[in-house]
Design an enzyme around this catalytic site. Structure first.
Site, mmCIF file in Angstrom:
data_model
loop_
_atom_site.group_PDB
_atom_site.id
_atom_site.type_symbol
_atom_site.label_atom_id
_atom_site.label_comp_id
_atom_site.label_asym_id
_atom_site.label_seq_id
_atom_site.Cartn_x
_atom_site.Cartn_y
_atom_site.Cartn_z
ATOM 1 N N LYS A 56 0.826 -1.209 0.000
ATOM 2 C CA LYS A 56 0.000 0.000 0.000
ATOM 3 C C LYS A 56 0.867 1.269 0.000
ATOM 4 O O LYS A 56 2.061 1.214 0.288
ATOM 5 C CB LYS A 56 -0.948 -0.040 1.210
ATOM 6 C CG LYS A 56 -1.937 -1.231 1.158
ATOM 7 C CD LYS A 56 -2.949 -1.161 2.297
ATOM 8 C CE LYS A 56 -3.912 -2.350 2.234
ATOM 9 N NZ LYS A 56 -4.989 -2.255 3.266
ATOM 10 N N TYR A 84 -12.511 -2.260 -3.336
ATOM 11 C CA TYR A 84 -13.002 -2.409 -1.959
ATOM 12 C C TYR A 84 -14.529 -2.319 -1.884
ATOM 13 O O TYR A 84 -15.072 -1.906 -0.854
ATOM 14 C CB TYR A 84 -12.345 -1.352 -1.056
ATOM 15 C CG TYR A 84 -10.926 -1.710 -0.644
ATOM 16 C CD1 TYR A 84 -10.669 -2.861 0.108
ATOM 17 C CD2 TYR A 84 -9.850 -0.913 -0.992
ATOM 18 C CE1 TYR A 84 -9.379 -3.195 0.502
ATOM 19 C CE2 TYR A 84 -8.554 -1.243 -0.598
ATOM 20 C CZ TYR A 84 -8.331 -2.387 0.160
ATOM 21 O OH TYR A 84 -7.046 -2.716 0.552
ATOM 22 N N THR A 109 -5.562 -7.350 10.520
ATOM 23 C CA THR A 109 -5.845 -6.058 9.884
ATOM 24 C C THR A 109 -5.350 -4.899 10.753
ATOM 25 O O THR A 109 -4.799 -3.921 10.248
ATOM 26 C CB THR A 109 -7.370 -5.903 9.676
ATOM 27 O OG1 THR A 109 -7.870 -7.066 9.010
ATOM 28 C CG2 THR A 109 -7.690 -4.656 8.877
ATOM 29 N N ASN A 124 -2.122 -0.002 6.768
ATOM 30 C CA ASN A 124 -1.590 -1.251 7.325
ATOM 31 C C ASN A 124 -0.687 -2.017 6.361
ATOM 32 O O ASN A 124 -0.671 -3.251 6.364
ATOM 33 C CB ASN A 124 -2.739 -2.124 7.856
ATOM 34 C CG ASN A 124 -3.738 -2.496 6.785
ATOM 35 O OD1 ASN A 124 -3.605 -2.070 5.636
ATOM 36 N ND2 ASN A 124 -4.726 -3.284 7.137
ATOM 37 N N HIS A 151 -2.170 -5.522 1.447
ATOM 38 C CA HIS A 151 -3.429 -6.234 1.251
ATOM 39 C C HIS A 151 -3.111 -7.695 0.997
ATOM 40 O O HIS A 151 -2.083 -8.015 0.398
ATOM 41 C CB HIS A 151 -4.165 -5.665 0.026
ATOM 42 C CG HIS A 151 -5.283 -6.546 -0.458
ATOM 43 N ND1 HIS A 151 -6.525 -6.547 0.117
ATOM 44 C CD2 HIS A 151 -5.327 -7.494 -1.449
ATOM 45 C CE1 HIS A 151 -7.298 -7.442 -0.513
ATOM 46 N NE2 HIS A 151 -6.589 -8.026 -1.458
ATOM 47 N N GLU A 178 -8.990 -10.672 -8.143
ATOM 48 C CA GLU A 178 -8.063 -9.557 -7.959
ATOM 49 C C GLU A 178 -6.870 -9.679 -8.912
ATOM 50 O O GLU A 178 -6.420 -8.687 -9.496
ATOM 51 C CB GLU A 178 -7.618 -9.506 -6.491
ATOM 52 C CG GLU A 178 -8.771 -9.127 -5.556
ATOM 53 C CD GLU A 178 -8.505 -9.365 -4.082
ATOM 54 O OE1 GLU A 178 -9.429 -9.141 -3.278
ATOM 55 O OE2 GLU A 178 -7.390 -9.777 -3.719
#
Ligand code: UDP
Ligand code: MG
Length: 150
Positions: free
Chosen positions: A11, A51, A93, A114, A117, A128
């Protein structure tokens, strides 16, 4: 249930803080083969679609803002029992609840930022992976095109 691939995103926060190398090393040492990998920058539409299951939740808008705030590294990872093994490697998470030594415990800044993913099921891993990569962009350990089943 076991599958041969999972899908991951490093991320924006972890990219900006230059954790890509450390994270890829942990992934490799856990026995995953990187079948596909590239940088992308998501549009708000793409992040909302990715999402979609969280649309309407209190954290959704902030999550979309964060995920579109900079480049991300997307990758397909291959390994026996990939989805479950990778969720174990990344940890909870919420980094406050993640096990020591997990990617999120080491590199997450908050529950939103975080670090990574990881797909939550074989079906979503496939969806995905197909969202970001064409068939000619994924390879097995021998350099052949990766066959995804089904
Ligand atoms: N998230 C957040 N606040 C929350 C829960 C989740 O900002 O209270 C973000 C976080 O970046 C998380 C993502 O939304 O990784 C997707 O949430 P999910 O519950 O699917 O967690 P994951 O599958 O990533 O562990
Ligand atoms: Mg999830």
């Amino acid at each position: 249930m076991s599958g041969n691939i999972t899908f991951t995103i490093i991320k924006p926060g972890a990219v900006a803080h230059e954790h890509i190398g450390d994270i890829l090393k942990m992934i490799s040492e856990a026995g995953f083969w990187t079948a596909a990998m590239k940088y992308v920058k998501l549009s708000p539409g793409q992040a909302s679609y990715f999402y979609d299951v969280h649309r309407g939740k209190p954290f959704f808008d902030g999550l979309v803002d964060f995920m579109t705030s900079g480049p991300i590294l997307v990758a397909i990872l291959e390994r026996e029992n990939a989805v479950e093994a990778y969720r174990k490697l990344i940890g909870n998470t919420d980094p406050a609840k993640a096990e020591p030594g997990t990617i999120r415990k080491l590199f997450a800044e908050s529950i939103q930022r975080n670090a990574v993913h990881g797909s939550d099921s074989d079906i979503n891993a496939r969806k995905e992976a197909d969202f970001f990569f064409s068939k000619s962009e994924r390879f097995d350990r021998h350099g052949n095109f990766l066959e995804l089943v089904p």
